[in-house]
Scaffold this motif. Sequence first.
Motif, mmCIF file in Angstrom:
data_model
loop_
_atom_site.group_PDB
_atom_site.id
_atom_site.type_symbol
_atom_site.label_atom_id
_atom_site.label_comp_id
_atom_site.label_asym_id
_atom_site.label_seq_id
_atom_site.Cartn_x
_atom_site.Cartn_y
_atom_site.Cartn_z
ATOM 1 N N GLU A 19 2.631 -0.110 -8.780
ATOM 2 C CA GLU A 19 3.128 -1.252 -8.009
ATOM 3 C C GLU A 19 3.956 -0.777 -6.816
ATOM 4 O O GLU A 19 3.774 -1.235 -5.689
ATOM 5 C CB GLU A 19 3.987 -2.168 -8.896
ATOM 6 N N TRP A 58 -12.759 -9.240 -2.959
ATOM 7 C CA TRP A 58 -11.295 -9.190 -2.952
ATOM 8 C C TRP A 58 -10.775 -8.945 -1.538
ATOM 9 O O TRP A 58 -9.809 -9.573 -1.107
ATOM 10 C CB TRP A 58 -10.789 -8.100 -3.897
ATOM 11 N N THR A 62 -8.341 -11.318 0.679
ATOM 12 C CA THR A 62 -7.113 -10.778 1.283
ATOM 13 C C THR A 62 -7.067 -11.090 2.768
ATOM 14 O O THR A 62 -6.026 -11.486 3.302
ATOM 15 C CB THR A 62 -7.045 -9.254 1.064
ATOM 16 N N TYR A 167 -0.767 -6.908 -0.471
ATOM 17 C CA TYR A 167 -0.049 -6.568 -1.702
ATOM 18 C C TYR A 167 0.616 -7.821 -2.259
ATOM 19 O O TYR A 167 1.339 -8.524 -1.548
ATOM 20 C CB TYR A 167 1.028 -5.498 -1.462
ATOM 21 N N ARG A 168 0.358 -8.074 -3.531
ATOM 22 C CA ARG A 168 1.054 -9.126 -4.257
ATOM 23 C C ARG A 168 1.458 -8.561 -5.614
ATOM 24 O O ARG A 168 0.622 -7.938 -6.288
ATOM 25 C CB ARG A 168 0.178 -10.363 -4.427
ATOM 26 N N GLU A 171 -0.872 -8.326 -8.977
ATOM 27 C CA GLU A 171 -2.301 -8.443 -8.696
ATOM 28 C C GLU A 171 -2.971 -7.092 -8.937
ATOM 29 O O GLU A 171 -2.510 -6.077 -8.434
ATOM 30 C CB GLU A 171 -2.517 -8.901 -7.255
ATOM 31 N N TRP A 172 -4.037 -7.080 -9.677
ATOM 32 C CA TRP A 172 -4.738 -5.847 -10.048
ATOM 33 C C TRP A 172 -3.785 -4.848 -10.711
ATOM 34 O O TRP A 172 -3.933 -3.643 -10.564
ATOM 35 C CB TRP A 172 -5.395 -5.203 -8.829
ATOM 36 N N LYS A 176 -3.696 -0.607 -10.614
ATOM 37 C CA LYS A 176 -2.902 -0.085 -9.492
ATOM 38 C C LYS A 176 -2.513 1.386 -9.642
ATOM 39 O O LYS A 176 -2.488 2.114 -8.644
ATOM 40 C CB LYS A 176 -1.659 -0.940 -9.259
#
Length: 199
Positions: A19, A58, A62, A167-168, A171-172, A176
């Motif tokens: 992250e 994706w 984005t 980037y959130r 998410e994923w 990551k």
Amino acid sequence: MRRRTGVAIAGAVALAWGEWLNWRWSRALVGSRGGAAEAVVVLGYRNPQATANVINRWRVRTGIRSIAADGAHGTRVIFSGGATGSGAAEAQLMADYAKSVLEFDGTVLLEDQSATTWENITNVIPLLEDVDRIKIASQPAHALKARAYLRRQRPDLAERLVRADDYRPGEWMVVKPLLALYGLWTLRGLHADERKISP
């Protein structure tokens, strides 16, 4: 019990590291330039099938949400990517997904000749000359690489780079750490000043 706890701690550390690194990359080599005319460049990923693959879908989402993040008017979305094999170009597949699935009805431009990230940037430059702000939409490490390439090719245009909504938190999240490892590998060849990842 200790082993299970150790594995859990190691997993939590890996997730936090993934992250953090993706967060830093999403904020590197961008400024806060203003202006109404904006371009969002969505970079394609290997897509031999007849529809956009999961990564390209994706990236398109984005790119589209990067417009909504600022509510900018006069935004053009540039899909960049050539054909993989004998199929349609990645740019066309991404544009089709944006229009048919996401119901995006804004301005779309296609760059359908690129086979590499360097070529993506080279070939979209003519489409960026008259905009005030440039966003590059991809996974954070890949977008950072593309921003570094723009700095190499056209430093004047690189001054117009602003952050995309790539980037959130969460998410994923599970992948990551893998994206972070892959990002470190792909960014290894950049010059020292372009590898700077401080926000």
